[in-house]
Design an enzyme around this catalytic site. Structure first.
Site, short mmCIF file in Angstrom:
data_model
loop_
_atom_site.label_atom_id
_atom_site.label_comp_id
_atom_site.label_asym_id
_atom_site.label_seq_id
_atom_site.Cartn_x
_atom_site.Cartn_y
_atom_site.Cartn_z
CG ASN A 158 -50.02 15.27 -53.95
OD1 ASN A 158 -50.27 14.06 -54.06
ND2 ASN A 158 -48.88 15.71 -53.47
CG ASP A 160 -48.31 11.82 -53.93
OD1 ASP A 160 -48.07 11.78 -55.15
OD2 ASP A 160 -47.64 12.49 -53.12
CG HIS A 161 -53.73 10.56 -50.54
ND1 HIS A 161 -52.63 10.04 -49.92
CD2 HIS A 161 -54.08 11.66 -49.84
CE1 HIS A 161 -52.31 10.82 -48.90
NE2 HIS A 161 -53.17 11.81 -48.83
NE ARG A 169 -57.63 -5.76 -51.41
CZ ARG A 169 -58.83 -6.24 -51.66
NH1 ARG A 169 -59.18 -6.54 -52.89
NH2 ARG A 169 -59.68 -6.43 -50.69
CG HIS A 194 -43.34 12.99 -52.71
ND1 HIS A 194 -43.41 13.36 -51.38
CD2 HIS A 194 -42.02 12.72 -52.93
CE1 HIS A 194 -42.21 13.32 -50.85
NE2 HIS A 194 -41.35 12.94 -51.77
NE ARG A 196 -43.61 10.20 -49.21
CZ ARG A 196 -43.01 10.69 -48.14
NH1 ARG A 196 -41.90 10.14 -47.68
NH2 ARG A 196 -43.52 11.73 -47.51
NE ARG A 200 -44.13 6.42 -47.54
CZ ARG A 200 -43.99 7.19 -46.46
NH1 ARG A 200 -45.01 7.91 -46.04
NH2 ARG A 200 -42.88 7.25 -45.80
CG HIS A 201 -47.50 7.60 -52.48
ND1 HIS A 201 -46.60 8.29 -53.24
CD2 HIS A 201 -47.58 8.26 -51.30
CE1 HIS A 201 -46.16 9.33 -52.55
NE2 HIS A 201 -46.71 9.34 -51.36
CD GLU A 221 -44.85 17.12 -53.14
OE1 GLU A 221 -44.54 16.33 -52.23
OE2 GLU A 221 -45.97 17.63 -53.25
CB THR A 251 -47.85 13.47 -45.33
OG1 THR A 251 -47.77 14.41 -46.39
CG2 THR A 251 -48.23 14.22 -44.05
CB THR A 252 -43.90 16.51 -46.96
OG1 THR A 252 -44.04 15.71 -48.12
CG2 THR A 252 -42.59 17.25 -46.99
CD GLU A 302 -46.01 23.29 -52.38
OE1 GLU A 302 -45.48 22.79 -53.39
OE2 GLU A 302 -46.80 22.67 -51.64
CG HIS A 342 -48.49 19.68 -46.17
ND1 HIS A 342 -49.12 19.12 -45.09
CD2 HIS A 342 -47.67 18.71 -46.66
CE1 HIS A 342 -48.69 17.88 -44.93
NE2 HIS A 342 -47.81 17.60 -45.87
N GLY A 343 -52.11 20.33 -46.26
CA GLY A 343 -53.17 20.33 -45.25
C GLY A 343 -54.34 21.25 -45.60
N GLY A 364 -53.96 17.85 -52.04
CA GLY A 364 -54.14 16.43 -52.30
C GLY A 364 -55.19 15.80 -51.40
CG HIS A 365 -55.68 13.92 -46.88
ND1 HIS A 365 -55.28 12.61 -46.73
CD2 HIS A 365 -56.75 14.09 -46.08
CE1 HIS A 365 -56.09 12.01 -45.87
NE2 HIS A 365 -56.98 12.88 -45.45
#
Ligand code: PXP
Length: 388
Positions: A158, A160-161, A169, A194, A196, A200-201, A221, A251-252, A302, A342-343, A364-365
């Protein structure tokens, strides 16, 4: 469980001998003949023609011939089953006619030949033909079930980040498109973004470019809102994952309540199916949501691993892990394809990856956080090494 495979063709039709050997071993195991010996021989049409003429008085090549080692009535206790001979030229022609791969057709012929070695014979009577056909179907189903279980797990990243950092920026770097390419080169089997509602990203421009550049699999997503559904239908990602989406969340947060909005989600799945877009439901690990996902027509679920990842102590982690394991098994048995995410991080992922029922992890994260220190390529490779 010795399977001997000999390729006596001229080599102009290529098949993976290892893959066929693996299939043959699974078939023997499924029939309870794991200790038996089986020989497989690949020929071209002229040699097959010769065999067919000599042993069956038929003056033409054929697709498969089976030569049992001994009489059928003592085969059950006999470790030498015999030979299955397959013409790869005929197989290739038949595969083309049926619009299937050559490996698929070889597998069908192998099943047919193996059943002959085990005493089935469709030529004896219409009744026996029916029995053999039903055994063929059964074995083929069991084989795909076995192959699906314990297949090599895949990693989808993922990104997104990367977009989050760019948006901080309001300029144009780092670019998630470049990140996707690096992840793929490092061995990721898919890219997840994702889109959204609040953008936002990930931006619309990102998904459009990713659709053109992602070489593996693009998983979009999304919340099931009309605006994003229309974008997905036009974009045609390789799959979508429906998630609950709240404007204020970081996050979700939880899984999608599929059971609570079944009528609506059924319609979304129908629209996606019409566009050939498989749908995954991001759900908490519980039976009600699995059943509802199945009923909604989803291809995948998922399983949300967030509570497992956030567990405050070992006891809680065990409890959450058990829920994931049970849910993955239940979904697999229901015929759903199973992803999870997730996580997940570098410490808690291997256990989930080892379950055998999960096809793909979406992470992702943790990978992006590590990438800051070691680089994205290495961060992906390290996660891949952990899950394989
Ligand atoms: N799967 C889904 C459905 C998600 O919403 C997310 C977060 O965007 C992930 C997986 C990845 O979670 P994480 O970033 O914690 O690895």
């Amino acid at each position: 469980m010795p399977v001997y495979l000999k390729d006596d063709t001229t080599g102009h039709i290529r098949v993976s001998l290892n893959r066929i050997k693996r299939v043959a071993r699974i078939l023997l195991k499924l029939r309870g003949h794991q200790d038996s010996e089986l020989s497989i021989l690949f020929l071209d049409d002229p040699a097959m023609h010769q065999l067919n003429k000599t042993y069956r008085q038929k003056d033409k090549p054929t697709n498969v011939l089976a030569f049992p080692m001994l009489d059928a009535d003592i085969v059950e206790s006999q470790p030498l089953l015999g030979d299955v001979v397959i013409s790869l030229e005929t197989t290739a022609r038949e595969a083309q006619e049926k619009n299937i791969t050559i490996h698929h057709r070889v597998t069908e012929l192998l099943i047919h030949g193996l059943l002959h070695l085990l005493g089935y014979d469709h030529e004896r009577s219409p009744r026996e033909a029916k029995i053999m056909e039903s055994e063929e179907q059964k074995l083929s189903k069991l084989l795909s079930y076995e192959q699906r279980r314990n297949q090599m797990i895949k990693l989808a990243i993922n990104i997104d980040h990367v977009a989050t950092l760019r948006q901080a920026r309001g300029i144009n770097e780092p670019d998630p498109i470049t990140a996707a390419g690096i992840c793929e080169l490092a061995g990721a089997a898919g890219i997840v973004v994702h889109l959204r509602e609040d953008r936002r990203h990930i931006q619309d421009r990102d998904v459009l470019l990713l659709r053109q550049t992602v070489k593996t699999k693009l998983n979009l997503e999304m919340g099931a809102t009309e605006e994003i559904i229309k974008i997905a239908l036009a974009l045609k990602p390789d799959m979508i994952t429906l998630v609950p989406e709240k404007r204020k969340e970081l996050t979700t947060e939880g899984g999608l309540n599929v059971a609570g909005q079944l009528t609506n989600l059924k319609k979304v799945v129908k629209r996606m199916s019409a566009a050939n877009i498989p749908v995954s439901m991001f759900i908490d690990p519980n039976s009600e949501q699995i059943e509802a996902s199945k009923e909604a027509g989803a291809t995948f679920v998922e399983i949300h691993t967030g509570r497992y990842s956030d567990a405050a102590n070992e006891e809680e982690e065990e409890k959450e892990f058990d829920l994931i394991a049970t849910a993955a098994e239940e979904a697999f048995e229901a015929g759903l394809r199973v992803n999870a995410g997730h996580g997940l991080n570098y410490l808690n992922t291997s256990r989930v990856a080892a379950l055998g029922t999960i096809e793909e992890l979406s992470i992702g994260h943790a990978v992006m956080a590590r990438a800051i220190f070691v680089g994205l390529d290495q961060a992906v490779r390290e996660m891949l090494a952990l899950i394989k």
